[in-house]
Design an enzyme around this catalytic site. Structure first.
Site, PDB file in Angstrom:
ATOM      1  N   THR A  73       0.709  -1.055   0.048  1.00 39.61           N
ATOM      2  CA  THR A  73       0.192  -0.072  -0.244  1.00 39.61           C
ATOM      3  C   THR A  73       0.804   1.308  -0.069  1.00 39.61           C
ATOM      4  O   THR A  73       0.684   2.305  -0.782  1.00 39.61           O
ATOM      5  CB  THR A  73      -1.121   0.014   1.210  1.00 39.61           C
ATOM      6  OG1 THR A  73      -2.041  -1.099   1.050  1.00 39.61           O
ATOM      7  CG2 THR A  73      -1.653   1.374   1.302  1.00 39.61           C
ATOM      8  N   GLN A 180       0.747  -9.483  -5.759  1.00 35.56           N
ATOM      9  CA  GLN A 180       0.015 -10.870  -5.649  1.00 35.56           C
ATOM     10  C   GLN A 180       1.060 -11.858  -6.294  1.00 35.56           C
ATOM     11  O   GLN A 180       0.755 -13.063  -6.411  1.00 35.56           O
ATOM     12  CB  GLN A 180      -1.355 -11.087  -6.144  1.00 35.56           C
ATOM     13  CG  GLN A 180      -2.277 -10.450  -5.339  1.00 35.56           C
ATOM     14  CD  GLN A 180      -2.610 -11.095  -4.028  1.00 35.56           C
ATOM     15  OE1 GLN A 180      -2.281 -12.388  -3.935  1.00 35.56           O
ATOM     16  NE2 GLN A 180      -3.115 -10.477  -2.883  1.00 35.56           N
ATOM     17  N   ALA A 201       5.814  -8.655   1.527  1.00 41.81           N
ATOM     18  CA  ALA A 201       6.339  -9.738   2.044  1.00 41.81           C
ATOM     19  C   ALA A 201       5.434 -10.689   2.229  1.00 41.81           C
ATOM     20  O   ALA A 201       5.461 -12.019   2.188  1.00 41.81           O
ATOM     21  CB  ALA A 201       7.381  -9.658   3.244  1.00 41.81           C
ATOM     22  N   HIS A 202       4.120 -10.332   2.956  1.00 45.70           N
ATOM     23  CA  HIS A 202       3.390 -11.178   3.666  1.00 45.70           C
ATOM     24  C   HIS A 202       2.512 -11.985   2.691  1.00 45.70           C
ATOM     25  O   HIS A 202       1.805 -12.896   3.060  1.00 45.70           O
ATOM     26  CB  HIS A 202       2.485 -10.548   4.688  1.00 45.70           C
ATOM     27  CG  HIS A 202       1.501  -9.813   4.194  1.00 45.70           C
ATOM     28  ND1 HIS A 202       0.151 -10.020   4.155  1.00 45.70           N
ATOM     29  CD2 HIS A 202       1.500  -8.485   3.560  1.00 45.70           C
ATOM     30  CE1 HIS A 202      -0.853  -9.131   3.560  1.00 45.70           C
ATOM     31  NE2 HIS A 202       0.073  -8.142   3.194  1.00 45.70           N
ATOM     32  N   THR A 238      13.339   4.841  10.720  1.00 47.64           N
ATOM     33  CA  THR A 238      14.176   3.699  11.131  1.00 47.64           C
ATOM     34  C   THR A 238      13.967   2.410  10.694  1.00 47.64           C
ATOM     35  O   THR A 238      12.673   1.927  10.474  1.00 47.64           O
ATOM     36  CB  THR A 238      14.183   3.531  12.749  1.00 47.64           C
ATOM     37  OG1 THR A 238      14.626   4.801  13.371  1.00 47.64           O
ATOM     38  CG2 THR A 238      14.962   2.477  13.199  1.00 47.64           C
ATOM     39  N   CYS A 332      -9.226  -6.499   1.685  1.00 49.68           N
ATOM     40  CA  CYS A 332      -9.287  -5.000   1.937  1.00 49.68           C
ATOM     41  C   CYS A 332     -10.687  -4.351   1.993  1.00 49.68           C
ATOM     42  O   CYS A 332     -10.913  -3.492   2.742  1.00 49.68           O
ATOM     43  CB  CYS A 332      -8.670  -4.329   1.093  1.00 49.68           C
ATOM     44  SG  CYS A 332      -6.785  -4.825   0.983  1.00 49.68           S
TER      45      CYS A 332
END
Length: 413
Positions: A73, A180, A201-202, A238, A332
């Site tokens: 996003t 995706q 990543a997820h 960070t 979503c």
């Protein structure tokens, strides 16, 4: 109650144990900030750069073109808003399509309120964008074309290489949302001719809360965030060292497993599609039959609501039945009762769009999971249809909205 079967992996995936193992030291043992000059900081910086290289290797990029973010996003917003701002003096026109993810559509609508013009190209009945339509929509004021690679809801894979050829010839920046597809099918930023590419990543067994934006060397883009000098002064904040290490490990694993796992999941996907098609009538497969993500199955089922199917599968009445977790579409927007804008873009009637179910597979799912899911789905659909005041068996509602016992529309199954 028996152990559940998780079939909503387009929403998120289980973090791979090897990824978790690689991340663990960076929480409590090696917690130095990579912005510092002492040893723990230097060690963290080296870990970040190693992850950057692994991710670059997965998508065919140079490591210096990878910028870490909090996820797709953020990457999508940065690509769209950052490019629009950097090129505002050149033009204020953007091209996308009607079946995009909300993290593409919402930034575009935001820019429309600021004076930009956005062309939303139509898709065909399978969700495909015509590259010639992209070519025809480009004008002197166009500063960006943004397209999804693999659709999150219906699994259709866009002709990205062909679209990229058009944009490269016209010298228009091209952004690809590959959230995706990365880690599931081959992704090569060079072959795509893209200037920007988003990922997270997820979606491929990495941790939540970390992603990246590929920015081709020389591409003009303004930072989305402002602060410190991290990520070569383009993305401050960070570094999420454990997450970045996890993303790098997930990329490394995906690269090694890609061909074999893609073949396995494609076979399992097709088995589920055929099994459902042979077990039920008055249903429609959404998305292209073969040009689709290997882990995606999406059907519209006439006469009942997708939410009723999802809840019935999630909370079985028998203690001997495994809960099965599926989706009615995009995670979503699954909390809304509005029909999927993606299914409506395919030309599917509102009533049929409300009856959509998405099954999305992972490396953890097996043939036994598929059999259990199909069996449970058939039983749930039969039970709900028997109570439905609107369902009439054999009505075959087609994509045009007509109902006829003899309908032979290709959109009806």
């Amino acid at each position: 109650m028996k152990e559940a079967i998780f079939l909503d992996n387009a929403a998120t995936t289980r973090t791979d144990p090897e990824v978790l193992k690689a991340m663990e030291p960076w929480f409590c043992e090696k917690y130095g900030s990579p912005a510092t000059l002492y040893a723990p900081g230097s060690e963290a910086k080296q870990a970040i750069e190693a992850a950057r290289q692994r991710l670059a290797d997965l998508i065919g990029a140079d490591a210096k073109e990878i910028y870490f973010t909090s996820g797709a996003t953020e990457s999508n917003n940065w690509a769209i808003k950052g490019t629009a701002d950097a090129l505002a003096s050149t033009g204020r026109h953007i091209i996308t399509n009607e079946a995009e993810h909300h993290s593409i559509l919402m930034p575009c609508r935001f820019l429309e309120k600021k004076g930009w013009e956005v062309t939303y190209l139509p898709v065909d009945g399978d969700g495909l964008v015509d590259p010639e339509a992209v070519d025809g929509a480009i004008r002197d004021q166009t500063v960006l074309v943004t397209m999804v690679h693999g659709n999150h809801e219906i699994g259709t894979i866009q002709p990205i290489d062909e679209i990229g050829t058009v944009t490269r010839e016209k010298k228009i920046p091209f952004h690809v949302n590959a959230a995706q597809s990365v880690g599931h099918i081959p992704v090569d930023v060079q072959g795509m001719n893209c200037d920007l590419l988003s990922l997270t990543a997820h979606k491929f067994y990495g941790p939540k809360g970390v992603g990246a934006l590929y920015i081709r060397r020389g591409a003009r883009i303004t930072p989305l965030l402002h602060g410190g000098g991290q990520e070569r002064k383009r993305r401050p904040g960070t570094h999420n060292v454990p997450g970045i290490v996890g993303l790098g490990k997930a990329a490394e694993l995906a690269r090694g497993r890609l061909d074999k796992e893609m073949e396995r999941l494609t076979g399992l996907r097709d088995y589920i599609i055929d099994s459902i098609g042979n077990s039920m009538e008055d249903i429609r497969l959404n998305g292209h039959r073969s040009r689709r993500l290997p882990n995606n199955v999406n059907f519209s089922i006439e006469g009942i609501e997708g939410e009723s199917i999802m809840l019935s599968l999630s909370y079985p009445t028998s203690a001997d039945t495994k809960p099965i977790y599926v989706s009615t579409g995009s995670a979503c927007v699954s909390g809304t009762l509005e029909p999927s804008h993606i299914l409506l873009a395919l030309g599917i009637p509102v009533e049929l769009a409300h009856g959509s179910v998405r099954i999305s597979l992972s490396q953890d799912n097996t043939r036994e999971d598929a059999d259990n899911a199909v069996k449970a789905l058939v039983e749930v659909v039969e039970r709900l249809r028997s109570m439905s005041p609107v369902y009439k068996r054999g009505s075959k509602q087609c994509a045009s909205g007509s109902k006829s016992d003899g309908c032979d529309c290709e959109a009806a199954t």
